[in-house]
Write an enzyme that holds these catalytic residues in place. Structure first.
Site, PDB file in Angstrom:
ATOM      1  N   THR A  74      12.463  -7.036 -10.312  1.00  0.00           N
ATOM      2  CA  THR A  74      12.005  -8.419 -10.440  1.00  0.00           C
ATOM      3  C   THR A  74      10.790  -8.640  -9.549  1.00  0.00           C
ATOM      4  O   THR A  74      10.767  -8.221  -8.387  1.00  0.00           O
ATOM      5  CB  THR A  74      13.146  -9.393 -10.065  1.00  0.00           C
ATOM      6  N   CYS A  81       2.325   6.117  21.629  1.00  0.00           N
ATOM      7  CA  CYS A  81       3.194   6.611  22.690  1.00  0.00           C
ATOM      8  C   CYS A  81       4.514   7.047  22.079  1.00  0.00           C
ATOM      9  O   CYS A  81       5.319   6.230  21.669  1.00  0.00           O
ATOM     10  CB  CYS A  81       3.437   5.505  23.708  1.00  0.00           C
ATOM     11  N   GLY A 106       0.810  -1.216   0.000  1.00  0.00           N
ATOM     12  CA  GLY A 106       0.000   0.000   0.000  1.00  0.00           C
ATOM     13  C   GLY A 106       0.844   1.268   0.000  1.00  0.00           C
ATOM     14  O   GLY A 106       0.530   2.230  -0.704  1.00  0.00           O
TER      15      GLY A 106
HETATM   16  N1  PLP Z   1      -3.115   2.893   3.566  1.00  0.00           N
HETATM   17  C1  PLP Z   1      -3.925   2.475   4.562  1.00  0.00           C
HETATM   18  C2  PLP Z   1      -5.304   3.038   4.682  1.00  0.00           C
HETATM   19  C3  PLP Z   1      -3.470   1.512   5.471  1.00  0.00           C
HETATM   20  O1  PLP Z   1      -4.262   1.124   6.475  1.00  0.00           O
HETATM   21  C4  PLP Z   1      -2.157   1.010   5.328  1.00  0.00           C
HETATM   22  C5  PLP Z   1      -1.604   0.049   6.306  1.00  0.00           C
HETATM   23  O2  PLP Z   1      -2.009   0.008   7.448  1.00  0.00           O
HETATM   24  C6  PLP Z   1      -1.364   1.463   4.254  1.00  0.00           C
HETATM   25  C7  PLP Z   1      -1.889   2.412   3.397  1.00  0.00           C
HETATM   26  C8  PLP Z   1       0.020   0.951   4.036  1.00  0.00           C
HETATM   27  O3  PLP Z   1      -0.006  -0.321   3.429  1.00  0.00           O
HETATM   28  P1  PLP Z   1       1.280  -1.294   3.508  1.00  0.00           P
HETATM   29  O4  PLP Z   1       1.361  -1.785   4.906  1.00  0.00           O
HETATM   30  O5  PLP Z   1       0.967  -2.381   2.530  1.00  0.00           O
HETATM   31  O6  PLP Z   1       2.444  -0.492   3.080  1.00  0.00           O
END
Ligand code: PLP
Length: 386
Positions: free
Chosen positions: A236, A324, A71
């Site tokens: 890759t 924290c 993500g």
């Molecule tokens: N975006 C959102 C809304 C997420 O909840 C997260 C991970 O918690 C991410 C992006 C990041 O994804 P990744 O852990 O695959 O880098």
């Protein structure tokens, strides 16, 4: 000790069917998909199949799928790739409640001369669509708004937001990391240009994700090097991750309706019982527009970390809305943006469920929670001073 895992917005168990599919790709089918020989060639077929499986879940063309490392990379690639492809535009519109994978990138871009508008949300974590309409101008390159919030589960009217942007020569990106696999979505019926997803949130391995790029969207590649992913993402391929993600998407597409109603039932049972049995507790976020698996509950006058530690003693995994840092407890930026009072934001806990949770686990947690909250309230200086 048993483990009751209610932290599925952090990460999920890899599905058994996915692990089975991925296993042979480590020591038996380990070829490089770019190789000319048959051994490697069979791997590129597996990647092609995974691309079709992901496209099947999203309702798009396989050619619109780019595999990434997760993500965070997909969000970075969407934002930076859009700006690089539109060098004359210097404005980004986002929201105050985005994940750091979007918010930190946008704030860093401010240091490089970009104007970043962070749209506000109301007390329930909802947007006013007019805010977005008012902000779009000729200088706007990108609108990036998440599909569903990771902390509260609140979902945003992404199709409507994307429609507002259409025809304005602005790219619309959504971080759908928390939505994919939990709620149905059909890209063929929406105006979303770019969408991020992450494998480990939907029972695929960690370290793999997707950036969906609608055909015709202008995007400069974020990673340069080899010609993988049709020159759009060099490096890759993470073959086990990609194949696992394909399988996880196939499973999600098959079971999403039935699973989400079962998960919603369990979440609602947990939530209602906690609200009933624990005084001074409240839900954070819009109950109507919410992921079926998430509940974020504030317990006044006590700290989330203390609740988590006590839950942990019973093997119950959840997470809290404050981090924290250097000795001071900072309430989450999401709850702050929603105007949740300080005393409630500090005592917030997120429970996030998955298809692997059972009613017995929910009952076990319902049984433990009231004693935990009562004990912490007895110890709380805030209650003593109330
Ligand atoms: N975006 C959102 C809304 C997420 O909840 C997260 C991970 O918690 C991410 C992006 C990041 O994804 P990744 O852990 O695959 O880098």
């Amino acid at each position: 000790m048993r483990t009751v895992y209610f932290d599925n917005n952090a990460t999920t168990k890899v599905a058994d069917e996915v692990a089975e599919e991925v296993g042979p790709l480590f020591c038996e089918l380990y070829g490089n998909p770019s190789s000319m020989h048959t051994f490697g060639g069979q791997i590129s077929r597996r990647i092609r199949q995974a691309r079709e499986q992901v496209a099947g879940l999203l309702g798009c063309e396989p050619s619109e799928i780019i595999f990434t490392s997760g993500g965070t990379e997909s969000d970075n690639a969407a934002i930076k790739g859009t700006l690089a492809a539109a060098p004359n535009k210097r404005k980004i519109i986002t929201s105050r409640v985005e994940h750091p994978a979007v918010l930190t990138v946008c704030r860093e871009l401010e240091n490089h001369g970009y104007t970043v508008v962070e749209l506000a949300v109301d007390k329930q974590g909802r947007f006013d669509l007019r805010q977005l309409e008012e902000q779009i101008d000729d200088n706007t390159a990108l609108v990036t708004i998440m599909y569903a919030n990771n902390e509260t589960g609140v979902t945003f009217p992404i199709d409507e937001l994307a429609e507002l942007v259409t025809g304005r020569n602005v790219v619309f990106h959504t971080d759908a990391v928390q939505a994919i696999g939990k709620i149905p979505l059909n890209l063929s019926k929406s105006n979303i240009d770019l969408l991020s997803l992450s494998g480990h949130k939907l029972h695929a391995p960690k370290g793999v994700g997707v950036l969906y790029v609608r055909k015709g969207t202008r995007l400069s590649p974020f990673m340069l090097g080899g010609h993988q992913e049709a020159g759009r993402r060099a490096g890759t391929e993470n073959v086990p991750g990609i194949v696992g993600l394909g399988k996880a998407c196939e499973l999600a597409a098959k079971n999403i309706e039935q699973e989400s109603s079962r998960i919603r039932y369990l979440r609602d049972k947990l939530e209602n019982a906690i609200l009933e049995k624990c005084p001074d507790s409240r839900i954070n976020g819009d109950k109507e527009n919410r992921l079926p698996n998430t509940t974020n509950i504030s317990f006044e006058y006590i700290e989330g970390e203390a609740i988590l530690l006590m839950l942990d003693k019973h093997g119950i995994c959840a997470s809290s809305g404050s981090a924290c840092t250097s000795g001071s407890l900072e309430p989450s930026h999401v709850l702050r943006a929603m105007g949740v009072p300080f005393t409630a934001a500090h005592g917030s806990i997120r429970f996030s469920l998955s298809r692997y949770n059972t009613e017995e686990e929910v009952d076990y947690t319902i049984e433990k929670m009231p004693a935990i909250i009562n004990r912490l309230r007895e110890l709380s200086p805030f209650v003593a001073n109330k």
